[in-house]
Scaffold this active site. Structure first.
Site, PDB file in Angstrom:
ATOM      1  N   ASP A  59     -35.847 -69.071 -75.813  1.00 37.01           N
ATOM      2  CA  ASP A  59     -35.246 -70.326 -75.384  1.00 37.01           C
ATOM      3  C   ASP A  59     -36.251 -71.441 -75.653  1.00 37.01           C
ATOM      4  O   ASP A  59     -37.314 -71.500 -75.028  1.00 37.01           O
ATOM      5  CB  ASP A  59     -34.916 -70.245 -73.893  1.00 37.01           C
ATOM      6  CG  ASP A  59     -34.227 -71.501 -73.377  1.00 37.01           C
ATOM      7  OD1 ASP A  59     -34.165 -72.500 -74.122  1.00 37.01           O
ATOM      8  OD2 ASP A  59     -33.753 -71.476 -72.226  1.00 37.01           O
ATOM      9  N   SER A 139     -32.798 -84.330 -90.539  1.00 38.80           N
ATOM     10  CA  SER A 139     -31.412 -84.698 -90.835  1.00 38.80           C
ATOM     11  C   SER A 139     -31.415 -85.961 -91.668  1.00 38.80           C
ATOM     12  O   SER A 139     -32.346 -86.776 -91.579  1.00 38.80           O
ATOM     13  CB  SER A 139     -30.639 -84.942 -89.531  1.00 38.80           C
ATOM     14  OG  SER A 139     -29.366 -85.506 -89.787  1.00 38.80           O
ATOM     15  N   TYR A 152     -29.098 -89.082 -81.291  1.00 39.50           N
ATOM     16  CA  TYR A 152     -29.436 -87.883 -82.070  1.00 39.50           C
ATOM     17  C   TYR A 152     -30.442 -88.269 -83.157  1.00 39.50           C
ATOM     18  O   TYR A 152     -31.445 -87.577 -83.369  1.00 39.50           O
ATOM     19  CB  TYR A 152     -28.170 -87.300 -82.681  1.00 39.50           C
ATOM     20  CG  TYR A 152     -28.413 -86.142 -83.619  1.00 39.50           C
ATOM     21  CD1 TYR A 152     -28.572 -84.843 -83.128  1.00 39.50           C
ATOM     22  CD2 TYR A 152     -28.469 -86.330 -84.998  1.00 39.50           C
ATOM     23  CE1 TYR A 152     -28.785 -83.778 -83.980  1.00 39.50           C
ATOM     24  CE2 TYR A 152     -28.678 -85.272 -85.860  1.00 39.50           C
ATOM     25  CZ  TYR A 152     -28.833 -84.000 -85.349  1.00 39.50           C
ATOM     26  OH  TYR A 152     -29.047 -82.936 -86.209  1.00 39.50           O
ATOM     27  N   LYS A 156     -34.339 -86.808 -84.199  1.00 37.38           N
ATOM     28  CA  LYS A 156     -34.690 -86.349 -85.538  1.00 37.38           C
ATOM     29  C   LYS A 156     -35.720 -87.279 -86.182  1.00 37.38           C
ATOM     30  O   LYS A 156     -36.575 -86.843 -86.955  1.00 37.38           O
ATOM     31  CB  LYS A 156     -33.435 -86.239 -86.408  1.00 37.38           C
ATOM     32  CG  LYS A 156     -32.512 -85.090 -86.012  1.00 37.38           C
ATOM     33  CD  LYS A 156     -33.199 -83.746 -86.153  1.00 37.38           C
ATOM     34  CE  LYS A 156     -32.263 -82.583 -85.927  1.00 37.38           C
ATOM     35  NZ  LYS A 156     -32.932 -81.267 -86.075  1.00 37.38           N
TER      36      LYS A 156
END
Length: 251
Positions: A59, A139, A152, A156
Site C-alpha cells: 500500500d 502524465s 490531478y 503529476k
C-alpha cells in the site's frame, strides 16, 4: 560465473499500463517484482508473466509498507536496478470546489507514495554502488491544462519537478531519474469511461480526432518508452521526460 539477472520493481502493476510495463521488462530479461493493492489480480497477472515475475502486495499510502516492498524486492533478486513509479489514481473535479479530503487522498499515492518509493529504492541503488534507473510515470497533464483535471495535474507536476531535480542530485551515484508522460491510453479505466458516455463510439472518435497521430495510446506504447529508459542504451539519459501522447501537447 554468470552475470546476475537485473531486477526491476513496478508499482501499480495490477492492470493496464503497469501490467504492460512489467510484461515488457520481463521480455527484456529482468526479474520483475510487481506490486499493488489488489492481491488476487496481482497474483493472477504475475502467474501469467511466468517465472521471472514475482508479486508483493503493498500500500503506497504507508511509508513502512513501501520500505518493506523494496526490502522484499532486494531479498528476492539480490539487488535493485530499476524502479518504475507507476502507481497512481485519477482525480477529477473543479479546482475551486473539489474537497480537501479528496485532494489529500490523491496526493498520498500520486505524490507522497511516489516520493517514498523513490527514496527507498534510491538508497538501495546508492548503497549497492553501481547505480540504477528510476522511471516516474507522470502524465501529459503535468505539461498542459485541462478543465476539471487541475488538481490531478498539480500532483503529476510535482513528480515532474521531482524528476528533474532528483536526476541532478542523484547523478553522482549513477542513478538516472527520468519520466514517461502518457496521454490518453486504452486501459480498463479508459474503457469504463467510454462505455459510460451517451454515445461511446462518437466519444472515442472525438478523443482520437484531437490527437495528431489519430489514435488512443496502447499500454504497450508507454511500456516501450519505459523499456528504453531502463536499458543500457539510455545510460547517458537523465532528467528528461518522454511524452507518449501522439503529438497532443505539440499542437
Amino acid at each position: 560465473m554468470t552475470e546476475q539477472q537485473p531486477v526491476a520493481l513496478v508499482t501499480g502493476a495490477n492492470s493496464g499500463i503497469g501490467v504492460e510495463i512489467a510484461r515488457r521488462l520481463v521480455d527484456d530479461g529482468f526479474l520483475v517484482v510487481l506490486s499493488g493493492r489488489n492481491d488476487d489480480r496481482g497474483r493472477a497477472v504475475t502467474s501469467e508473466l511466468g517465472q521471472n515475475a514475482r508479486w508483493v502486495r503493498a500500500d503506497l499510502t504507508d511509508s513502512e509498507d513501501i520500505q518493506r516492498l523494496v526490502d522484499e524486492t532486494v531479498s528476492t533478486g539480490g539487488r535493485l536496478d530499476v524502479l518504475v513509479n507507476n502507481a497512481g489514481v485519477d482525480l477529477i473535479g473543479s479546482v475551486l470546489d473539489l474537497p480537501e479530503e479528496k485532494l489529500r487522498e490523491n496526493f498520498e499515492i500520486n505524490v507522497f507514495g511516489t516520493i517514498a518509493a523513490l527514496q527507498a529504492a534510491g538508497r538501495v541503488m546508492r548503497d549497492q554502488g553501481d547505480g540504477g534507473a528510476i522511471i516516474n510515470i507522470t502524465s501529459r497533464l503535468a505539461l498542459i491544462g485541462v478543465p476539471t483535471m487541475s488538481l490531478y495535474s498539480a500532483g503529476k507536476g510535482a513528480i515532474q519537478s521531482l524528476t528533474t531535480a532528483a536526476a541532478v542530485e542523484l547523478a553522482p551515484h549513477n542513478i538516472r531519474v527520468n519520466a514517461v508522460a502518457p496521454g490518453m491510453a486504452r486501459t480498463p479505466l479508459y474503457d469504463t469511461w467510454v462505455a459510460d458516455q451517451d454515445d461511446p463510439e462518437a466519444t472515442e472518435k472525438d478523443v482520437a480526432g484531437k490527437i495528431p497521430l489519430g489514435r488512443i495510446a496502447e499500454p504497450s506504447d508507454v511500456a516501450a518508452a519505459v523499456s528504453y529508459l531502463a536499458s543500457p542504451g539510455a545510460a547517458y539519459v537523465t532528467g528528461t521526460t518522454i511524452p507518449v501522447e501522439g503529438g497532443y501537447i505539440s499542437q
